[in-house]
Design a protein around this motif. Structure first.
Motif, short mmCIF file in Angstrom:
data_model
loop_
_atom_site.label_atom_id
_atom_site.label_comp_id
_atom_site.label_asym_id
_atom_site.label_seq_id
_atom_site.Cartn_x
_atom_site.Cartn_y
_atom_site.Cartn_z
N ASN A 34 -0.54 -2.37 -4.70
CA ASN A 34 0.07 -3.30 -5.65
C ASN A 34 -0.06 -4.71 -5.10
O ASN A 34 0.14 -4.94 -3.90
N TYR A 35 -0.36 -5.66 -5.96
CA TYR A 35 -0.40 -7.06 -5.55
C TYR A 35 0.45 -7.88 -6.52
O TYR A 35 0.24 -7.81 -7.74
N SER A 36 1.40 -8.64 -5.99
CA SER A 36 2.26 -9.50 -6.80
C SER A 36 1.74 -10.94 -6.75
O SER A 36 1.66 -11.54 -5.68
N HIS A 63 -1.50 -3.30 -10.35
CA HIS A 63 -1.35 -2.04 -9.61
C HIS A 63 -2.60 -1.19 -9.83
O HIS A 63 -3.08 -1.06 -10.95
N LEU A 64 -3.07 -0.60 -8.76
CA LEU A 64 -4.20 0.33 -8.83
C LEU A 64 -3.79 1.63 -8.15
O LEU A 64 -3.31 1.62 -7.01
N ILE A 65 -3.96 2.75 -8.85
CA ILE A 65 -3.60 4.06 -8.31
C ILE A 65 -4.77 5.02 -8.50
O ILE A 65 -5.39 5.05 -9.57
N PHE A 91 0.85 -1.18 0.00
CA PHE A 91 0.00 0.00 0.00
C PHE A 91 0.90 1.24 0.00
O PHE A 91 1.97 1.23 0.60
N ASN A 92 0.43 2.29 -0.66
CA ASN A 92 1.22 3.53 -0.63
C ASN A 92 0.31 4.75 -0.67
O ASN A 92 -0.79 4.70 -1.25
N VAL A 93 0.77 5.81 -0.03
CA VAL A 93 0.10 7.11 -0.07
C VAL A 93 1.17 8.15 -0.39
O VAL A 93 2.35 7.95 -0.10
#
Length: 306
Positions: A265-267, A275-277, A225-227
């Motif tokens: 992101n899911y690997s 990836h979803l942004i 997860f990222n912000v």
């Protein structure tokens, strides 16, 4: 590799001319010293962005990466644009992105990377309304119509990605001749007030942009997860031809466009990932004749390494 937006977020920023997703500046980069470097990657992405006017911008992006000599990463991005709004629909190949990235310094804890690249126009931003003597405004064009130089660098570790970049038009005059006059748009039944909302930028010379990306990652075994924040600052004014056919600087075209970013992101394995942004505008420049401003964007990307 993950897209843009191109533009295009092709870009994901809310006022992004495309470079925020090139090379060292791209979001959601992997940082795993235990995973072997892949020689090639192919990404397919879907992008959607809502403009300040009615236009809804969608794009399908093909992104190819190739590792050269174990030191350089070549990236080629080709978007197919589809814009739909009150004026009608336009579609076609968007601007092509080329970049070469090198890992400038690496150790077990962090990396520093540098990128040199270019944006190549697919047309001169002069697509016309079918059956009418009227050029679509920039919001409806599939290309910015300029040749741009792109440079940038990034710092990345397990928690943080910090990047900086510059995009400067080199051959910076397009051929967009949108004119919000009654004669040119008398056929349009939506009202002249809407037509005039599309900033006039005849033969626009777009200014240079500087960007930074501040991204905090929360990495787990397969999911990340990222912000973050994506500030983009136009450091030089746009210019356009005035009524006497002389170039004039446009007030209000410099300044900050700031977006908040959220991603996951899911690997599936070491070879493939999704990836979803989502990007949401916080603030933008007062005047945007290039039509790049977005209220929000969403970007879904699948990447295969081999």
């Amino acid at each position: 590799m993950i897209l843009p937006l191109s533009y295009f977020l092709h870009g994901q920023g809310c006022s992004d001319a495309g470079f925020c997703t090139m090379g060292a500046m791209k979001p959601s980069q992997e940082f795993n010293k235990n995973v072997p470097v892949k020689l090639r990657s192919i990404s397919v992405a879907f992008y959607e962005g809502q403009s300040n006017t009615s236009a809804l911008i969608r794009a399908g992006i093909f992104d190819f990466g190739l590792t050269i000599g174990g030191q350089y990463e070549l990236q080629v991005k080709v978007p197919y644009m589809h814009i739909d709004g009150n004026f009608g629909t336009t579609s076609g190949i968007g601007d092509i992105s080329l970049s070469l990235t090198k890992n400038l310094y690496t150790n077990p804890e962090w990396d520093i990377m540098g990128t040199l690249g270019a944006k190549i126009p697919s047309n001169r931003s002069n697509i016309t309304v079918p059956g009418q003597d009227a050029v679509y405004p920039m919001y409806y064009q599939t290309s910015l119509g300029t040749y741009d130089l792109v440079t940038g660098a990034s710092f990345i570790n397990r928690k943080w990605l910090i990047s900086v970049g510059l995009q400067k038009p080199i051959i910076h005059q397009n051929e967009n001749s949108f004119d919000a006059s009654v004669d040119s748009w008398s056929w349009y039944e939506g009202g002249m007030s809407y037509v005039r909302r599309h900033d006039v930028g005849r033969d626009l010379r777009r200014g240079a942009d500087v960007m930074m990306r501040f991204e905090r990652n929360f990495r787990m075994s397969r999911i990340n997860f990222n912000v973050g924040l994506l500030p983009i600052y136009r450091i030089t004014k746009d210019q356009a031809l005035n009524e006497t056919n002389e170039y004039e600087k446009i007030d209000g075209t410099t300044g900050l466009a700031l977006s908040a970013l959220f991603g996951v992101n899911y690997s599936f394995n070491v070879f493939s990932s999704v990836h979803l942004i989502y990007g949401h505008r916080i603030t933008d420049r007062e005047v945007n004749p290039d039509g790049l401003t977005r209220k929000h964007v969403i970007n879904l990307n699948y990447t295969f390494n081999f």
